[in-house]
Design a protein around this motif. Structure first.
Motif, PDB file in Angstrom:
ATOM      1  N   ARG A 192      35.244  65.760  36.837  1.00 16.29           N
ATOM      2  CA  ARG A 192      34.702  65.466  35.512  1.00 16.29           C
ATOM      3  C   ARG A 192      34.987  64.020  35.123  1.00 16.29           C
ATOM      4  NH1 ARG A 192      36.624  69.802  33.738  1.00 16.29           N
ATOM      5  NH2 ARG A 192      38.481  69.107  32.641  1.00 16.29           N
ATOM      6  N   ALA A 193      36.225  63.552  35.390  1.00 14.56           N
ATOM      7  CA  ALA A 193      36.587  62.173  35.059  1.00 14.56           C
ATOM      8  C   ALA A 193      35.781  61.177  35.893  1.00 14.56           C
ATOM      9  CB  ALA A 193      38.083  61.956  35.287  1.00 14.56           C
ATOM     10  N   PHE A 194      35.549  61.516  37.157  1.00  9.88           N
ATOM     11  CA  PHE A 194      34.740  60.665  38.025  1.00  9.88           C
ATOM     12  C   PHE A 194      33.316  60.562  37.484  1.00  9.88           C
ATOM     13  CE2 PHE A 194      32.244  60.238  42.115  1.00  9.88           C
ATOM     14  CZ  PHE A 194      32.597  58.918  42.363  1.00  9.88           C
ATOM     15  N   LEU A 195      32.743  61.707  37.129  1.00  7.58           N
ATOM     16  CA  LEU A 195      31.372  61.730  36.598  1.00  7.58           C
ATOM     17  C   LEU A 195      31.270  60.928  35.308  1.00  7.58           C
ATOM     18  CD1 LEU A 195      28.464  62.912  36.579  1.00  7.58           C
ATOM     19  CD2 LEU A 195      29.396  64.885  35.332  1.00  7.58           C
ATOM     20  N   MET A 196      32.208  61.126  34.379  1.00 11.06           N
ATOM     21  CA  MET A 196      32.110  60.484  33.069  1.00 11.06           C
ATOM     22  C   MET A 196      32.631  59.047  33.080  1.00 11.06           C
ATOM     23  SD  MET A 196      32.914  63.540  30.306  1.00 11.06           S
ATOM     24  CE  MET A 196      34.381  64.212  31.076  1.00 11.06           C
ATOM     25  N   GLY A 197      33.386  58.680  34.121  1.00 14.91           N
ATOM     26  CA  GLY A 197      33.877  57.314  34.224  1.00 14.91           C
ATOM     27  C   GLY A 197      32.879  56.365  34.855  1.00 14.91           C
ATOM     28  N   LEU A 198      31.993  56.873  35.702  1.00 13.73           N
ATOM     29  CA  LEU A 198      31.026  56.013  36.396  1.00 13.73           C
ATOM     30  C   LEU A 198      30.113  55.220  35.462  1.00 13.73           C
ATOM     31  CD1 LEU A 198      29.976  58.180  39.485  1.00 13.73           C
ATOM     32  CD2 LEU A 198      31.096  55.928  39.523  1.00 13.73           C
ATOM     33  N   PRO A 199      29.607  55.798  34.363  1.00 13.20           N
ATOM     34  CA  PRO A 199      28.734  55.000  33.496  1.00 13.20           C
ATOM     35  C   PRO A 199      29.402  53.735  32.960  1.00 13.20           C
ATOM     36  CG  PRO A 199      28.561  57.327  32.952  1.00 13.20           C
ATOM     37  CD  PRO A 199      29.697  57.194  33.913  1.00 13.20           C
ATOM     38  N   TYR A 200      30.728  53.785  32.739  1.00  9.19           N
ATOM     39  CA  TYR A 200      31.457  52.592  32.285  1.00  9.19           C
ATOM     40  C   TYR A 200      31.603  51.604  33.436  1.00  9.19           C
ATOM     41  CZ  TYR A 200      32.671  55.467  28.221  1.00  9.19           C
ATOM     42  OH  TYR A 200      32.614  56.246  27.095  1.00  9.19           O
ATOM     43  N   LEU A 201      31.915  52.103  34.627  1.00  3.44           N
ATOM     44  CA  LEU A 201      32.118  51.236  35.781  1.00  3.44           C
ATOM     45  C   LEU A 201      30.816  50.577  36.236  1.00  3.44           C
ATOM     46  CD1 LEU A 201      34.488  53.609  37.759  1.00  3.44           C
ATOM     47  CD2 LEU A 201      35.114  51.340  36.919  1.00  3.44           C
ATOM     48  N   LEU A 202      29.717  51.302  36.113  1.00  6.12           N
ATOM     49  CA  LEU A 202      28.423  50.801  36.595  1.00  6.12           C
ATOM     50  C   LEU A 202      27.648  50.029  35.532  1.00  6.12           C
ATOM     51  CD1 LEU A 202      27.316  53.971  38.611  1.00  6.12           C
ATOM     52  CD2 LEU A 202      28.124  51.801  39.561  1.00  6.12           C
ATOM     53  N   GLY A 203      28.153  50.040  34.294  1.00  9.09           N
ATOM     54  CA  GLY A 203      27.472  49.313  33.226  1.00  9.09           C
ATOM     55  C   GLY A 203      26.192  49.979  32.773  1.00  9.09           C
ATOM     56  N   ASP A 204      26.208  51.299  32.690  1.00  6.13           N
ATOM     57  CA  ASP A 204      25.014  52.020  32.245  1.00  6.13           C
ATOM     58  C   ASP A 204      24.712  51.732  30.777  1.00  6.13           C
ATOM     59  OD1 ASP A 204      23.255  53.600  33.826  1.00  6.13           O
ATOM     60  OD2 ASP A 204      24.928  54.886  34.396  1.00  6.13           O
ATOM     61  N   LYS A 205      23.479  52.022  30.383  1.00  7.07           N
ATOM     62  CA  LYS A 205      22.985  51.699  29.043  1.00  7.07           C
ATOM     63  C   LYS A 205      23.785  52.390  27.945  1.00  7.07           C
ATOM     64  CE  LYS A 205      19.043  53.512  27.851  1.00  7.07           C
ATOM     65  NZ  LYS A 205      17.571  53.791  27.802  1.00  7.07           N
ATOM     66  N   ASP A 206      24.100  53.677  28.129  1.00  4.28           N
ATOM     67  CA  ASP A 206      24.833  54.419  27.105  1.00  4.28           C
ATOM     68  C   ASP A 206      25.731  55.463  27.778  1.00  4.28           C
ATOM     69  OD1 ASP A 206      25.835  55.804  24.980  1.00  4.28           O
ATOM     70  OD2 ASP A 206      23.896  56.263  24.057  1.00  4.28           O
ATOM     71  N   PRO A 207      27.028  55.157  27.969  1.00  2.00           N
ATOM     72  CA  PRO A 207      27.941  56.082  28.640  1.00  2.00           C
ATOM     73  C   PRO A 207      28.095  57.424  27.928  1.00  2.00           C
ATOM     74  CG  PRO A 207      28.890  53.886  28.579  1.00  2.00           C
ATOM     75  CD  PRO A 207      27.687  53.860  27.688  1.00  2.00           C
ATOM     76  N   LYS A 208      27.659  57.512  26.676  1.00  2.00           N
ATOM     77  CA  LYS A 208      27.770  58.770  25.927  1.00  2.00           C
ATOM     78  C   LYS A 208      26.485  59.598  25.978  1.00  2.00           C
ATOM     79  CE  LYS A 208      32.009  58.331  24.322  1.00  2.00           C
ATOM     80  NZ  LYS A 208      33.076  59.286  24.742  1.00  2.00           N
ATOM     81  N   ASP A 209      25.484  59.135  26.718  1.00  2.00           N
ATOM     82  CA  ASP A 209      24.205  59.843  26.790  1.00  2.00           C
ATOM     83  C   ASP A 209      23.822  60.082  28.252  1.00  2.00           C
ATOM     84  OD1 ASP A 209      21.671  60.877  26.629  1.00  2.00           O
ATOM     85  OD2 ASP A 209      20.827  59.254  25.426  1.00  2.00           O
TER      86      ASP A 209
END
Length: 386
Positions: A192-209
């Motif tokens: 779960r932490a890996f899945l939810m941490g990747l958007p921050y590491l990859l610079g995704d548009k909205d890590p909460k969406d």
């Protein structure tokens, strides 16, 4: 006839009194509590739960403990509620089954509805625990906190060039197919932490969406999927494969690094590495009461919840580092923990955690409804590929 009538009336009154006293005595009898753990939380709390029963034999006659996979429990409870026969009294859960239960309306509302019976709960939580408690929407109480991730755990004899970024991890995985795995996020804290941490590491548009804001994350996980043999159903299976040499690397968290090494499942000399400029996704365990539990048991359970948040019981949650650090209330330190916990953390903890866990920012997991969508999307678009 009148005397007979009066006698019958007195007999009826006396009978009512006797029945009332009998009913009261039945209601006051100790109850049996059935507790289901879907987060591995009993490693931290079972002794304290057993102590509650020993110290309150007038309230609890017996406690039974059962373990189950997190994805299974919401459907099971929902079926019980439909049948109006709920025989699970308390669920110990991570944010996974908690979120699913909130989404389906399974849990009894504790705060603010029962605030007077749970005095000082929010005031006694540490700041991080209080923030994580908000994710429960008043439908559960946080009992332990910690276990931040994502990190990489690896066999230093096999991995010489340790990945420090998602791109480096992907290249390593492609060069070493089958040697990196992680567990299904819906039933794994590190997954779960890996899945939810990747958007921050990859610079995704909205890590909460996860539906509209994780374009880079979903593309990355599909690429990573090509070199991953399968996704185990839980973190325990991952650690066994890491420990027996079947795999060389996995996604982990602080507690899942410390505890399996303390238990001898993973060799003591295995190492961990956070991602460069990572963002920690915090985790917690919660105590949730399903709707439909009798009022008689609810009263006992509320006393149990209060008991579990006392400092003495909280100090026991250091355990063997499983959910490092563990305690969720203010004023509890490792010096308060049992001697065996202090020894384990001295031997198997890492001095680097003091630096890492303060150097990088912390964020809350996804909120309940959004987390469920993330799990569904992963199950459909990533997990289903195997």
């Amino acid at each position: 006839m009148k005397s007979t009538s009066r006698a019958l009336k007195r007999l009826s009154i006396c009978s009512s009194i006797v029945l009332g006293l009998f009913a009261a005595s039945v209601q006051a009898a100790p109850v049996q509590l059935n507790i289901v753990d879907v987060a591995g939380d009993l490693a931290l709390t079972q002794k304290a739960l057993e102590n509650f029963q020993k110290e309150n034999p007038d309230l609890v006659s017996r406690i039974t403990f059962t373990k189950a996979p997190a994805p299974q429990i919401p459907g099971k409870i929902q079926a019980m509620q439909r049948a109006k026969r709920v025989d699970i009294d308390l669920v110990l859960t991570g944010s996974d089954a908690l979120a699913a239960g909130i989404e389906q309306g399974l849990w009894l509302k504790l705060l603010p509805d029962l605030q007077e019976q749970l005095p000082g709960v929010m005031e006694n939580y540490t700041p991080n625990a209080a923030a994580m408690q908000e994710l429960a929407h008043g439908q559960a109480l946080l009992v332990v906190i910690g276990n931040a991730g994502p990190m990489i755990e690896y066999n230093p004899a096999k991995v010489k060039d340790v990945p420090k970024t998602p791109d480096e991890l992907l290249k390593w995985c492609q060069a070493n197919p089958g040697k990196f795995i992680y567990a299904r996020p819906a039933n794994s804290g590190p997954g779960r932490a890996f899945l939810m941490g990747l958007p921050y590491l990859l610079g995704d548009k909205d890590p909460k969406d996860p539906v509209n804001g994780w374009e880079k994350t979903w593309a990355y996980l599909k690429q990573l999927n090509d070199c991953i043999p399968y996704y185990p159903g839980g973190t325990g299976a991952v650690m066994k494969e890491l420990g027996d040499g079947s795999r060389d690397m996995t996604a982990t968290s602080a507690g899942w690094d410390i505890n399996p090494r303390a238990l001898g499942i993973v060799p003591e000399d295995f190492k961990v590495q956070p991602f460069t400029n990572t963002t920690w996704v915090d985790d917690a365990h919660y105590m949730a009461i399903p709707k439909g539990v009798s009022e008689e048991k609810q009263k006992v359970l509320i006393k149990l919840l209060n008991y579990m948040l006392e400092k003495k019981q909280q100090a026991m949650t250091y355990d063997s580092g499983y959910h490092f650090p563990g305690p969720a209330v203010k004023g509890v330190t490792l010096a308060d923990a049992p001697a065996e916990s202090q020894e384990v953390l001295k031997k198997y903890g890492r001095a680097e955690y003091d630096k890492w866990l303060t150097e990088f920012p912390h964020v809350l997991p996804l909120d309940a409804a959004v987390m469920v969508k993330a799990f569904q999307k992963w199950d459909t678009e990533i997990g289903a590929l195997k």
